[in-house]
Enzyme design. Structure first.
Site, mmCIF file in Angstrom:
data_model
loop_
_atom_site.group_PDB
_atom_site.id
_atom_site.type_symbol
_atom_site.label_atom_id
_atom_site.label_comp_id
_atom_site.label_asym_id
_atom_site.label_seq_id
_atom_site.Cartn_x
_atom_site.Cartn_y
_atom_site.Cartn_z
ATOM 1 N N ARG A 136 0.845 -1.193 0.000
ATOM 2 C CA ARG A 136 0.000 0.000 0.000
ATOM 3 C C ARG A 136 0.879 1.242 0.000
ATOM 4 O O ARG A 136 2.084 1.164 0.164
ATOM 5 C CB ARG A 136 -0.935 0.002 1.219
ATOM 6 C CG ARG A 136 -0.158 -0.271 2.496
ATOM 7 C CD ARG A 136 -0.597 0.444 3.702
ATOM 8 N NE ARG A 136 -0.568 1.861 3.564
ATOM 9 C CZ ARG A 136 0.541 2.595 3.710
ATOM 10 N NH1 ARG A 136 1.720 2.052 3.936
ATOM 11 N NH2 ARG A 136 0.462 3.908 3.596
ATOM 12 N N GLY A 137 0.193 2.404 -0.141
ATOM 13 C CA GLY A 137 0.934 3.658 -0.224
ATOM 14 C C GLY A 137 1.180 3.962 -1.691
ATOM 15 O O GLY A 137 1.594 3.083 -2.470
ATOM 16 N N ALA A 138 0.906 5.211 -2.080
ATOM 17 C CA ALA A 138 0.867 5.531 -3.510
ATOM 18 C C ALA A 138 2.148 5.165 -4.282
ATOM 19 O O ALA A 138 2.079 4.418 -5.276
ATOM 20 C CB ALA A 138 0.514 7.004 -3.676
ATOM 21 N N ASP A 150 -2.085 10.688 -2.507
ATOM 22 C CA ASP A 150 -2.400 9.595 -3.431
ATOM 23 C C ASP A 150 -2.693 10.105 -4.837
ATOM 24 O O ASP A 150 -2.599 9.367 -5.808
ATOM 25 C CB ASP A 150 -3.571 8.777 -2.895
ATOM 26 C CG ASP A 150 -3.118 7.984 -1.691
ATOM 27 O OD1 ASP A 150 -3.105 8.547 -0.579
ATOM 28 O OD2 ASP A 150 -2.700 6.830 -1.873
ATOM 29 N N ARG A 161 -7.230 -0.488 -7.001
ATOM 30 C CA ARG A 161 -7.315 0.718 -6.159
ATOM 31 C C ARG A 161 -7.392 1.943 -7.074
ATOM 32 O O ARG A 161 -6.387 2.351 -7.671
ATOM 33 C CB ARG A 161 -6.118 0.801 -5.200
ATOM 34 C CG ARG A 161 -6.076 -0.403 -4.259
ATOM 35 C CD ARG A 161 -5.389 -0.102 -2.953
ATOM 36 N NE ARG A 161 -6.129 0.797 -2.114
ATOM 37 C CZ ARG A 161 -5.600 1.391 -1.039
ATOM 38 N NH1 ARG A 161 -4.342 1.193 -0.715
ATOM 39 N NH2 ARG A 161 -6.328 2.200 -0.296
HETATM 40 O O1 MRU Z 1 -4.922 3.155 1.885
HETATM 41 P P1 MRU Z 1 -3.438 3.382 1.935
HETATM 42 O O2 MRU Z 1 -2.806 2.871 3.168
HETATM 43 O O3 MRU Z 1 -2.755 2.927 0.667
HETATM 44 O O4 MRU Z 1 -3.335 4.968 1.952
HETATM 45 C C1 MRU Z 1 -2.071 5.526 1.909
HETATM 46 C C2 MRU Z 1 -2.073 6.968 2.111
HETATM 47 O O5 MRU Z 1 -3.059 7.647 2.131
HETATM 48 C C3 MRU Z 1 -0.731 7.598 2.203
HETATM 49 O O6 MRU Z 1 -0.774 8.737 3.002
HETATM 50 C C4 MRU Z 1 -0.352 7.974 0.791
HETATM 51 O O7 MRU Z 1 -0.366 6.887 -0.055
HETATM 52 C C5 MRU Z 1 0.889 8.709 0.749
HETATM 53 S S1 MRU Z 1 2.137 7.715 0.103
HETATM 54 C C6 MRU Z 1 3.678 8.193 0.452
#
Ligand code: MRU
Length: 348
Positions: A50-52, A239, A93
């Site tokens: 996870r995480g962008a 994101d 996603r």
């Molecule tokens: O649902 P997630 O855990 O993938 O959401 C992630 C976030 O909102 C983070 O803050 C975002 O991806 C920033 S990535 C460096």
């Protein structure tokens, strides 16, 4: 996490992807080998990855995995199969733009190939390039962002925009890591981030592992600490960034409103791969996730069956609440013309 630790990587010998399963942290540190696109799609849906920026890397590796595992013998059928795999991954996603960006970047490299062997090699090469560039971008973001933080400060962050959300180092947490490395005395307040607790489980874990001073609070305590004068800056990841809004984990908007009310700067740290020059806020789909994420904790159900539940995974913070955005090319301040920003810069 030590500096060289990667969140996910390509195993060249095995021809598959390895990643840290983020659903198990902080209790268990488990590395998963992922050998099929279906399994990768499940891992992304379940937030094992996870995480962008990490999703951008996963998307690239996913196309490489589809190329390596395809049994097709002619290039047309091969490209058709890889493209179907890419569609599956893209659908997992919808809000984080990096996922589609990573997928499309690798697909673009192989779309005019005339033989399967070359396509496979190119797909792996391009996916590896995306992963390397992501680490470089995070370090550049860290360097630029560190200039924004006072020598001694307490910074509030939300969700996890750390090494785990990227290939390594992190965006928002990259800024904090870089500032600490430069000798600044930075303390971090990490909001737990309901419902899946990425702030409590992941951000607090990462920073504590690095020896950075971190305090976890529930999301609803943020305004209280801002009012008490305990927070000097807010810094979050993103994101998707359109010209008019920053999309990030649900709860981010609330922090931006409170920060503005208390005169606290609100910073966003993100690579250019997170910017969207095509859409504006109203066109972006916000991912809605399952009710069980809100109604349960562990095995315990604490919302009655008959109650409705909403679970949007992200919110949009209007650009006029954003003090500055830190990219790998430097700090930009709203108002933002995303198209011209993207055309003036290229990835490092
Ligand atoms: O649902 P997630 O855990 O993938 O959401 C992630 C976030 O909102 C983070 O803050 C975002 O991806 C920033 S990535 C460096």
């Amino acid at each position: 996490m030590t500096e060289g630790t990667k969140t996910l990587w390509w195993d060249a010998a095995a021809g598959n992807i390895h990643y840290i399963d983020q659903t198990l942290l902080p209790g268990e540190y488990t590395i998963v080998s992922c050998t099929s696109v279906d399994r990768l799609a499940t891992a992304i849906r379940r937030l094992e990855i996870r995480g962008a920026p990490a999703l951008g890397v996963a998307g690239g590796y996913g196309v490489a995995l589809a190329s390596v595992t395809s049994r097709e013998k002619d290039i047309r059928s091969f490209l058709k199969e890889v493209s179907a795999a890419a569609d599956l991954l893209r659908s997992t996603r919808p809000t984080a733009i990096n996922l589609a960006w990573g997928i499309d970047r690798v697909l673009g490299k192989i779309s005019s190939c005339t033989d399967i062997g070359t396509a496979r090699d190119l797909a792996i090469q391009e996916a590896e390039t995306i992963a390397r560039e992501d680490t470089d971008c995070c370090h550049a973001i860290g360097k630029h962002g560190a200039t924004l933080l006072p020598d001694t400060c307490t910074v509030l962050t939300h969700c996890n925009a750390g090494a785990l959300a990227c290939s390594s180092w992190g965006t928002a947490l990259g800024v904090i890591r870089s500032a600490v490395r430069e000798g600044k005395n930075v303390k971090v307040i990490s909001c737990e981030t309901r419902p899946l607790l990425q702030g409590a489980r992941l951000t607090a874990w990462e920073l504590a592992e690095d020896g950075i001073d971190v305090t976890t609070i529930t999301d609803s305590m943020a305004a209280h600490f801002m009012r008490a004068g305990a927070i000097d800056a807010v810094i979050v990841g993103a994101d998707r960034i359109t010209g008019d809004a920053v999309f990030n984990k649900i709860g981010t908007y609330m922090h931006a409103v409170c920060a503005r009310h208390h005169g606290i700067p609100f910073y966003v740290a993100a690579p250019l791969s997170t910017f969207d020059g095509e859409k504006s806020e109203r066109d972006v789909v916000i991912e809605e996730r399952g009710r069980e994420e809100v109604t349960t904790m562990g095995n315990r159900v604490f919302v009655p069956d008959r109650a409705h539940v909403r679970n949007p995974a992200f919110d949009a913070t209007p650009m006029d609440l954003v003090t500055a955005i830190v990219t790998e090319h430097g700090v930009v301040r709203p108002p933002l013309d995303v198209r011209s920003l993207l055309s003036r810069t290229s990835t490092i």
